[in-house]
Design an enzyme around this catalytic site. Structure first.
Site, short mmCIF file in Angstrom:
data_model
loop_
_atom_site.label_atom_id
_atom_site.label_comp_id
_atom_site.label_asym_id
_atom_site.label_seq_id
_atom_site.Cartn_x
_atom_site.Cartn_y
_atom_site.Cartn_z
N LYS A 48 0.83 -1.21 0.00
CA LYS A 48 0.00 0.00 0.00
C LYS A 48 0.86 1.26 0.00
CE LYS A 48 -2.06 1.76 3.77
NZ LYS A 48 -1.90 3.25 3.80
N ASP A 75 -3.69 4.21 -1.91
CA ASP A 75 -4.70 4.61 -0.92
C ASP A 75 -4.74 6.13 -0.79
OD1 ASP A 75 -6.60 4.47 1.10
OD2 ASP A 75 -5.11 4.10 2.67
N LYS A 77 -7.81 7.91 -1.12
CA LYS A 77 -9.13 8.29 -0.61
C LYS A 77 -9.68 9.53 -1.34
CE LYS A 77 -8.28 6.39 4.01
NZ LYS A 77 -6.87 5.97 3.84
N ASP A 80 -13.94 14.37 -4.37
CA ASP A 80 -14.00 15.66 -5.05
C ASP A 80 -15.18 15.61 -6.03
OD1 ASP A 80 -13.24 18.21 -6.21
OD2 ASP A 80 -11.19 17.78 -5.55
N THR A 131 -11.57 3.88 10.18
CA THR A 131 -11.46 3.04 11.38
C THR A 131 -11.08 3.83 12.62
OG1 THR A 131 -9.20 2.47 10.75
CG2 THR A 131 -10.93 0.94 10.10
N ARG A 222 2.36 -1.12 10.89
CA ARG A 222 3.40 -1.15 11.92
C ARG A 222 3.73 -2.53 12.51
NH1 ARG A 222 0.86 4.43 14.25
NH2 ARG A 222 -0.93 3.45 13.25
#
Length: 248
Positions: A48, A75, A77, A80, A131, A222
């Site tokens: 990603k 990614d 997002k 518009d 999330t 992570r």
């Protein structure tokens, strides 16, 4: 529940879990990203590139990953007006990314314009509810009801507009899977192995829980990228996913 790659054959739900693990390259430079990819290698099927890395390095990092044979989940997002989003989708398709995110809350016109612009060259994943947001956060921004209600509403909107799947937390994936059926991708961030820190996520689950709940893909950053041995950490998570797939 698989996402079908525009470049390779579609991946059925029963295929290897490696192709269902997305590693988040949440770093600030191409050098850091390339070092991580080198260390993880083929232990993960998809990488990603998000806002942090894309803003720092631009499309060149995507081109480098794609040219090295990696599948890329971009990614960004997007959110518009329809024309602007459609043009951005075309640019992403030209980069040969495999997956691209946009906000379902952009509405039907925006989602349909994106689907038309994609023309089957990449997979569109609509973000339902971040999330990091709780039910209380939803009320703060003027959305009545629970986060789960909004997730299902956005999932239906995305599917009807031509998206290939959604981004949703593992807490909602079981509900969405039951509602949307097996032919719709559910990509779940907020995944933490047992005992890992939650960081800034609110609605989280383990890899095992996510797969059992119907996730087609999981996104992990992570716990893999900060591990002493990222490849080993990725492989351990894949083993968890495989066990969940057997029990599901």
């Amino acid at each position: 529940m698989a996402i079908h790659s525009p470049m390779v054959a579609g991946l059925p739900a029963s295929s290897g879990m490696r192709e269902r693990l997305i590693v988040a390259l949440d770093v600030s430079s191409a050098a850091e990203a390339q070092k991580l990819v080198s260390r993880i290698g083929d232990a993960a099927g998809i990488y990603k590139v998000g806002l942090q890395l894309f803003t720092a390095e631009g499309p060149s990092i995507v081109r480098d990953l794609v040219s090295s044979g990696r599948r890329v989940f971009l990614d960004l997002k997007l959110h518009d007006i329809p024309t602007t989003v459609a043009l951005a989708v075309k640019s992403a398709a030209d980069l040969r990314v495999d997956m691209l995110t946009l906000h379902a809350s952009g509405g039907t016109a925006m989602l349909r314009a994106a689907a038309e612009a994609a023309a089957g060259r990449l997979n569109l994943l609509a973000v339902t509810v971040l999330t990091s947001l709780s039910d209380e956060d939803m009320q703060e921004v003027g959305i009545a009801g629970r986060a789960s209600d909004q997730v299902l509403r956005m999932a239906n909107l995305a599917q009807s507009a031509g998206c290939q799947g959604i981004i949703a937390s593992p807490h909602e994936s079981l509900m969405v899977r039951k509602a949307m059926g097996e032919g719709f991708a559910i990509v779940t961030p907020g995944i933490r192995p047992a005992g890992a820190e939650t960081n800034d996520q609110q609605r989280i689950a383990t890899p095992t829980q996510a797969i059992i709940n119907g996730a087609s893909h999981i996104v992990i950053g992570r716990p893999i990228t900060h591990a002493p041995d990222p490849a080993q950490a990725a492989q351990a998570i894949i083993c968890e996913m495989e066990q969940a797939g057997i029990s599901r």
